[in-house]
Design a protein around this motif. Sequence first.
Motif, PDB file in Angstrom:
ATOM      1  N   ASN A   1      21.488  -8.079   2.340  1.00  0.00           N
ATOM      2  CA  ASN A   1      21.342  -6.827   3.067  1.00  0.00           C
ATOM      3  C   ASN A   1      20.032  -6.100   2.781  1.00  0.00           C
ATOM      4  OD1 ASN A   1      21.864  -6.090   0.469  1.00  0.00           O
ATOM      5  ND2 ASN A   1      23.576  -4.727   0.924  1.00  0.00           N
ATOM      6  N   TYR A   2      19.126  -6.753   2.060  1.00  0.00           N
ATOM      7  CA  TYR A   2      17.836  -6.121   1.827  1.00  0.00           C
ATOM      8  C   TYR A   2      17.032  -6.082   3.126  1.00  0.00           C
ATOM      9  CZ  TYR A   2      18.019  -5.817  -3.235  1.00  0.00           C
ATOM     10  OH  TYR A   2      18.332  -5.476  -4.521  1.00  0.00           O
ATOM     11  N   GLU A   3      16.403  -4.959   3.371  1.00  0.00           N
ATOM     12  CA  GLU A   3      15.583  -4.830   4.574  1.00  0.00           C
ATOM     13  C   GLU A   3      14.336  -5.712   4.455  1.00  0.00           C
ATOM     14  OE1 GLU A   3      14.655  -0.799   5.305  1.00  0.00           O
ATOM     15  OE2 GLU A   3      16.750  -0.146   5.461  1.00  0.00           O
ATOM     16  N   ASP A   4      13.938  -6.235   5.566  1.00  0.00           N
ATOM     17  CA  ASP A   4      12.777  -7.118   5.585  1.00  0.00           C
ATOM     18  C   ASP A   4      11.500  -6.277   5.662  1.00  0.00           C
ATOM     19  OD1 ASP A   4      11.084  -9.214   5.728  1.00  0.00           O
ATOM     20  OD2 ASP A   4      11.477  -9.681   7.838  1.00  0.00           O
ATOM     21  N   ASP A   5      11.028  -5.835   4.510  1.00  0.00           N
ATOM     22  CA  ASP A   5       9.774  -5.101   4.508  1.00  0.00           C
ATOM     23  C   ASP A   5       8.616  -6.106   4.464  1.00  0.00           C
ATOM     24  OD1 ASP A   5       9.827  -6.039   1.913  1.00  0.00           O
ATOM     25  OD2 ASP A   5      10.611  -4.149   1.129  1.00  0.00           O
ATOM     26  N   ASN A   6       7.431  -5.612   4.367  1.00  0.00           N
ATOM     27  CA  ASN A   6       6.255  -6.483   4.437  1.00  0.00           C
ATOM     28  C   ASN A   6       5.782  -6.977   3.078  1.00  0.00           C
ATOM     29  OD1 ASN A   6       6.030  -6.314   7.261  1.00  0.00           O
ATOM     30  ND2 ASN A   6       5.021  -4.297   7.081  1.00  0.00           N
ATOM     31  N   GLU A   7       6.502  -6.659   2.022  1.00  0.00           N
ATOM     32  CA  GLU A   7       6.064  -7.091   0.701  1.00  0.00           C
ATOM     33  C   GLU A   7       6.300  -8.592   0.513  1.00  0.00           C
ATOM     34  OE1 GLU A   7       8.247  -5.371  -2.496  1.00  0.00           O
ATOM     35  OE2 GLU A   7      10.122  -6.335  -1.939  1.00  0.00           O
ATOM     36  N   VAL A   8       5.464  -9.200  -0.308  1.00  0.00           N
ATOM     37  CA  VAL A   8       5.637 -10.613  -0.656  1.00  0.00           C
ATOM     38  C   VAL A   8       6.741 -10.708  -1.697  1.00  0.00           C
ATOM     39  CG1 VAL A   8       4.547 -12.649  -1.651  1.00  0.00           C
ATOM     40  CG2 VAL A   8       3.233 -11.121  -0.153  1.00  0.00           C
ATOM     41  N   LYS A   9       7.724 -11.548  -1.418  1.00  0.00           N
ATOM     42  CA  LYS A   9       8.864 -11.667  -2.327  1.00  0.00           C
ATOM     43  C   LYS A   9       8.791 -12.974  -3.114  1.00  0.00           C
ATOM     44  CE  LYS A   9      12.413  -8.863  -0.061  1.00  0.00           C
ATOM     45  NZ  LYS A   9      11.586  -8.231   0.979  1.00  0.00           N
ATOM     46  N   ILE A  10       9.054 -12.861  -4.425  1.00  0.00           N
ATOM     47  CA  ILE A  10       9.221 -14.041  -5.275  1.00  0.00           C
ATOM     48  C   ILE A  10      10.638 -13.982  -5.820  1.00  0.00           C
ATOM     49  CG2 ILE A  10       8.449 -15.246  -7.346  1.00  0.00           C
ATOM     50  CD1 ILE A  10       5.707 -14.036  -6.911  1.00  0.00           C
ATOM     51  N   VAL A  11      11.378 -15.063  -5.634  1.00  0.00           N
ATOM     52  CA  VAL A  11      12.801 -15.079  -5.978  1.00  0.00           C
ATOM     53  C   VAL A  11      13.089 -16.230  -6.933  1.00  0.00           C
ATOM     54  CG1 VAL A  11      15.160 -15.122  -5.093  1.00  0.00           C
ATOM     55  CG2 VAL A  11      13.310 -14.205  -3.662  1.00  0.00           C
ATOM     56  N   PHE A  12      13.754 -15.907  -8.064  1.00  0.00           N
ATOM     57  CA  PHE A  12      14.262 -16.959  -8.944  1.00  0.00           C
ATOM     58  C   PHE A  12      15.740 -17.141  -8.652  1.00  0.00           C
ATOM     59  CE2 PHE A  12      16.524 -18.058 -12.919  1.00  0.00           C
ATOM     60  CZ  PHE A  12      16.021 -19.334 -13.077  1.00  0.00           C
TER      61      PHE A  12
END
Length: 608
Positions: free
Chosen positions: A552-563
């Motif tokens: 449910n996180y909004e799709d903002d323009n930040e670059v996401k790194i996910v572990f």
Amino acid sequence: MKIINGLKVKEKKYSGVLMILILSFLLHLIPIFIVKTPTSGPDEVISLASAAKLAGYDWSYLVTKFGTKYGCGSAWYLAPLFYFITNGKIIYNLARTVLAFILALQSVVCWLILKKIFEYDNELEIAVVSLAGSFFSNATADIFCNEAILTLSTWLFIYFILKIYKYGSNLKYSLILIGVFSYCCICHARTLIYLPSILVVVFFLSLKKKKSFLDYRAIIIGSAFLLIAWKINRYVGMQLYRNEQALNELASAAIGQSGNAGLVKNFILTIKTFGIRDTLKGILTVSATNAYAILIFTGFGFAASIVCFFFFLKKRKRKNTEEMANVVSMFCMIGLGVSILAMGVINCWHGINLMQGDVYNDGRFFFYLRYYINFLPPMVISLYVYMKEDDTKKLLTKAILLALILYLLFRVVFLRTFDINGIEEFDVGKLFEAFSMGKVISYSLAFKISLLISIILIMVCKKSNSIYIYFTLIVSMLFYQQLYQCIFFRGNISETTQEYTDKFVAYSENETLRTYLDNFGKIYVHSNKVYKLEYYIQLIIPEIQVKRYEENYEDDNEVKIVFSNEDLTTFLDKKLYCVKLDTNEYLYTDTYKVHKDINMIIAQIEEG
């Protein structure tokens, strides 16, 4: 020459307590080597959050997201660890080493009380009882939590109350007593449970001595201490909860759940839903099971203390040692009683569910020693003093009879009247699991073990020179039980956590990768394999803010790194690039360049 001789006398005088401190510290250290990762992630990391904040790190999102506020008193002094060390594992192990020392300090305070206030001189007995005092709880050093500092505070309350009792109203001791309470207020909200114990004991002793027990000047100055503690709590709360998004999420999720207002709303809702009669029965169910847990945890030693307390209370001519032992018992019994009643009120719906034939849900609330165990350790002093008195030897048999009656009332009257089925399947807070060959222990087995300990207690007391045998048995059983839980319960959780994080933890120690990840300001974590894994990752990379990755996180323009430990390529309606660290560890990103950079850094680490 006189100075040298004086130092030798002091060295000999305190060599005994120093040996007790070292032995207790070494024993408390052992669980740290067994459990290598947090097993109560949110509680432990949030307890350490104030120290991280003082070192300049921002853990506000996770602290607020979990919806639990701890004070700063248990960890602020660990800020230098976060400031000078970047390796999260080293920080965590050093923090737990400090915790082991705090747990060991209980034995020192116990020794001081028995040696300096009660003026006993049997070094062997004092040593064993003091050691028992530091293990007479389920608080262990492998979990960084508030229980250690709260339990030590209970010992300090007892110590300074007895000091004032023995030497008269004193400004210094009165100030320290109020100061300890004020400090506890910045550790945990559970500190308020101390108030009934302190107020009743102070009022009782004031009536007895026919003058104010505490120095009135200390009360006035102490009010300023409490005001300062309140200000510190507000400031720390504002600093740790300053993440606006998290605050909004907490506010929407916590209506009727979090804080004192939430507890009151829940209780009122319970009454409206189930009625007063069932609510009272629910309170009694939770309170009774917790009271029974204390009986068996102490091998019915608590029952013995209750009987002796009331005997000496009505005795007209009491020795000074008997009077002081009763003060200790009164303080602890009031604290235990209020805590258990509060447990019943707060968690009464668990009892209602049980009576209505439902599963007992979260069984810990029926035997939740953690919430009141800090009042139990000083009871070893009362028990020891009572065992030393000639009048007590006959009372111990009556105490065993009392325990038997309570047991029968609990099983035959309480359980059958409330029609509670399946009670034998309860895991009694894992109190004696170590002695049940790994099976879920029943009330019957726990009762038999406690009865055996009680019989040994009676036999030992008939020979006044062998009292240390009873306390040696108690220390051995409790230490064995703690190790058992560390190996077979929390140890398994720790191994699972390591299995799903070992590669990431190893790579994160590389300065190049850490610097690269730090450029993005945050890292997301997603795992269905490990409970609240994001909290452990926050501890491993303390300088980088960690968030949980959810749909449910909004799709903002930040670059996401996910572990993550799972395949997330189809988790969201967007393409994620994967860097495979291990068969069950992955780093994902939504930007190809970041994916390429991380792959290159990982390759360099592997090469060399």
